[in-house]
Design a protein around this motif. Structure first.
Motif, PDB file in Angstrom:
ATOM      1  N   MET A  82     -12.915  50.323  85.576  1.00 11.88           N
ATOM      2  CA  MET A  82     -12.647  49.912  84.196  1.00 11.88           C
ATOM      3  C   MET A  82     -11.504  50.749  83.630  1.00 11.88           C
ATOM      4  N   GLU A  83     -10.443  50.073  83.201  1.00  9.05           N
ATOM      5  CA  GLU A  83      -9.281  50.753  82.628  1.00  9.05           C
ATOM      6  C   GLU A  83      -9.323  50.663  81.109  1.00  9.05           C
ATOM      7  N   VAL A  84      -9.311  51.821  80.460  1.00 10.67           N
ATOM      8  CA  VAL A  84      -9.282  51.905  78.995  1.00 10.67           C
ATOM      9  C   VAL A  84      -8.185  52.878  78.597  1.00 10.67           C
ATOM     10  N   ASP A  85      -7.204  52.408  77.842  1.00  6.48           N
ATOM     11  CA  ASP A  85      -6.085  53.246  77.385  1.00  6.48           C
ATOM     12  C   ASP A  85      -5.391  53.947  78.547  1.00  6.48           C
ATOM     13  N   GLY A  86      -5.211  53.240  79.640  1.00  8.54           N
ATOM     14  CA  GLY A  86      -4.481  53.794  80.780  1.00  8.54           C
ATOM     15  C   GLY A  86      -5.318  54.668  81.700  1.00  8.54           C
ATOM     16  N   LYS A  87      -6.562  54.958  81.322  1.00  9.21           N
ATOM     17  CA  LYS A  87      -7.442  55.784  82.164  1.00  9.21           C
ATOM     18  C   LYS A  87      -8.473  54.896  82.851  1.00  9.21           C
ATOM     19  N   THR A  88      -8.724  55.148  84.133  1.00  6.40           N
ATOM     20  CA  THR A  88      -9.661  54.339  84.908  1.00  6.40           C
ATOM     21  C   THR A  88     -10.961  55.087  85.134  1.00  6.40           C
ATOM     22  N   THR A  89     -12.058  54.424  84.853  1.00  7.53           N
ATOM     23  CA  THR A  89     -13.395  54.988  85.040  1.00  7.53           C
ATOM     24  C   THR A  89     -14.210  54.053  85.919  1.00  7.53           C
ATOM     25  N   GLN A  90     -14.980  54.611  86.828  1.00  9.62           N
ATOM     26  CA  GLN A  90     -15.838  53.791  87.676  1.00  9.62           C
ATOM     27  C   GLN A  90     -17.153  53.523  86.957  1.00  9.62           C
ATOM     28  N   VAL A  91     -17.523  52.245  86.903  1.00 15.66           N
ATOM     29  CA  VAL A  91     -18.719  51.838  86.173  1.00 15.66           C
ATOM     30  C   VAL A  91     -19.479  50.783  86.972  1.00 15.66           C
ATOM     31  N   LEU A  92     -20.709  50.541  86.540  1.00 21.69           N
ATOM     32  CA  LEU A  92     -21.532  49.446  87.043  1.00 21.69           C
ATOM     33  C   LEU A  92     -21.940  48.572  85.867  1.00 21.69           C
ATOM     34  N   LEU A  93     -21.965  47.265  86.084  1.00 19.36           N
ATOM     35  CA  LEU A  93     -22.501  46.366  85.067  1.00 19.36           C
ATOM     36  C   LEU A  93     -24.012  46.535  85.052  1.00 19.36           C
ATOM     37  N   ARG A  94     -24.543  46.930  83.914  1.00 18.75           N
ATOM     38  CA  ARG A  94     -25.975  47.197  83.825  1.00 18.75           C
ATOM     39  C   ARG A  94     -26.749  46.087  83.117  1.00 18.75           C
ATOM     40  N   ASP A  95     -26.139  45.471  82.116  1.00 21.20           N
ATOM     41  CA  ASP A  95     -26.852  44.426  81.387  1.00 21.20           C
ATOM     42  C   ASP A  95     -25.827  43.583  80.633  1.00 21.20           C
ATOM     43  N   PHE A  96     -26.210  42.359  80.317  1.00 23.98           N
ATOM     44  CA  PHE A  96     -25.355  41.507  79.500  1.00 23.98           C
ATOM     45  C   PHE A  96     -26.234  40.511  78.767  1.00 23.98           C
ATOM     46  N   GLN A  97     -25.731  40.053  77.658  1.00 18.94           N
ATOM     47  CA  GLN A  97     -26.465  39.099  76.824  1.00 18.94           C
ATOM     48  C   GLN A  97     -25.636  37.830  76.673  1.00 18.94           C
ATOM     49  N   MET A  98     -26.259  36.670  76.959  1.00 15.23           N
ATOM     50  CA  MET A  98     -25.583  35.385  76.837  1.00 15.23           C
ATOM     51  C   MET A  98     -26.083  34.642  75.610  1.00 15.23           C
ATOM     52  N   HIS A  99     -25.260  33.757  75.087  1.00 15.79           N
ATOM     53  CA  HIS A  99     -25.663  32.887  73.983  1.00 15.79           C
ATOM     54  C   HIS A  99     -26.751  31.939  74.486  1.00 15.79           C
ATOM     55  N   PRO A 100     -27.743  31.595  73.651  1.00 10.65           N
ATOM     56  CA  PRO A 100     -28.859  30.752  74.101  1.00 10.65           C
ATOM     57  C   PRO A 100     -28.437  29.418  74.705  1.00 10.65           C
ATOM     58  N   TYR A 101     -27.363  28.817  74.186  1.00 11.69           N
ATOM     59  CA  TYR A 101     -26.973  27.504  74.729  1.00 11.69           C
ATOM     60  C   TYR A 101     -25.469  27.349  74.946  1.00 11.69           C
ATOM     61  N   LYS A 102     -24.660  28.249  74.439  1.00 14.36           N
ATOM     62  CA  LYS A 102     -23.218  28.188  74.673  1.00 14.36           C
ATOM     63  C   LYS A 102     -22.856  29.017  75.914  1.00 14.36           C
ATOM     64  N   GLN A 103     -21.736  28.664  76.536  1.00 16.27           N
ATOM     65  CA  GLN A 103     -21.226  29.468  77.650  1.00 16.27           C
ATOM     66  C   GLN A 103     -20.428  30.628  77.076  1.00 16.27           C
ATOM     67  N   GLN A 104     -21.168  31.552  76.477  1.00 19.40           N
ATOM     68  CA  GLN A 104     -20.540  32.664  75.772  1.00 19.40           C
ATOM     69  C   GLN A 104     -21.285  33.963  76.061  1.00 19.40           C
TER      70      GLN A 104
END
Length: 205
Positions: A61-83
């Protein structure tokens, strides 16, 4: 995989709503230091999340030119939209030990005696496996070889060829089934018996 995120300075329900309206996704990065608020381009994130590796491997993950190693831990989707409404990432380094679900890739199914010879099918009882290992040693997937699978025998977790540093989390189950062959379905055709001669005479009367 590499992706770009941006520092998020505003927080709260109203700020998150404005971000989503602008095509952005609010997120947070935690672990190994203070939590950091970030925002990501929604379309880029949505397409990245369609890839299996984005969910099961270390990400740059690059933020402000700096790269950090991360893992996707969780995400939230809209109940019926592809969002995508929100994402959580965890920072990792060489000493970070994690527990994460990894997808199973099945190979050799068509060549197995259970399918090729006995014309059966294979039931994939598990499609992912929860493991514990160092984040740097996290496999993108675990391969399950079905080429020697025969009818009447199943593949269990203990049959998988795993690296020594990987420990499987089975939640109390000693040796869960991963895949099992299913015999072909035989259709029985029932032919109605012809009416007896006496019955024919009775109908004529």
């Amino acid at each position: 995989m590499k992706f770009v995120a941006f520092e998020r300075k505003q927080q709260g329900t109203g700020a998150s709503r404005r971000l989503r309206f602008a095509g952005k996704v609010p997120g947070i990065v935690y672990g190994a230091g203070e939590p950091a608020l970030v925002e990501l381009d929604h379309n880029a994130l949505y397409h990245a999340m369609k890839k299996e590796a984005f969910h099961s491997s270390i990400l740059d993950m690059e933020v402000d030119g700096k790269t950090t190693q991360v893992l996707l831990r969780d995400f939230q989707m809209h109940p019926y939209k592809q969002q995508v409404l929100h994402v959580d990432f965890q920072r990792v380094d060489a000493t970070t030990r994690i527990t994460k679900k990894v997808p199973l890739h099945f190979v050799g199914e068509a060549e197995s005696p259970a399918v090729k010879t006995d014309k059966g099918t294979v039931n994939h009882v598990l499609t992912q496996l929860e493991i514990t290992c160092l984040a740097q040693q996290l496999p993108e997937f675990i391969e399950v070889d079905l080429s020697n699978l025969t009818m009447g025998h199943s593949i269990h977790v203990n049959d998988l060829k795993l690296a020594d540093h990987i420990k499987v989390v089975t939640h109390g189950k000693p040796n869960p089934v991963v895949a099992t062959p299913v015999p072909p379905v035989v259709e029985e055709i029932v032919v109605a018996a012809a009416p007896a001669a006496d019955d024919k005479k009775k109908k004529k009367k």
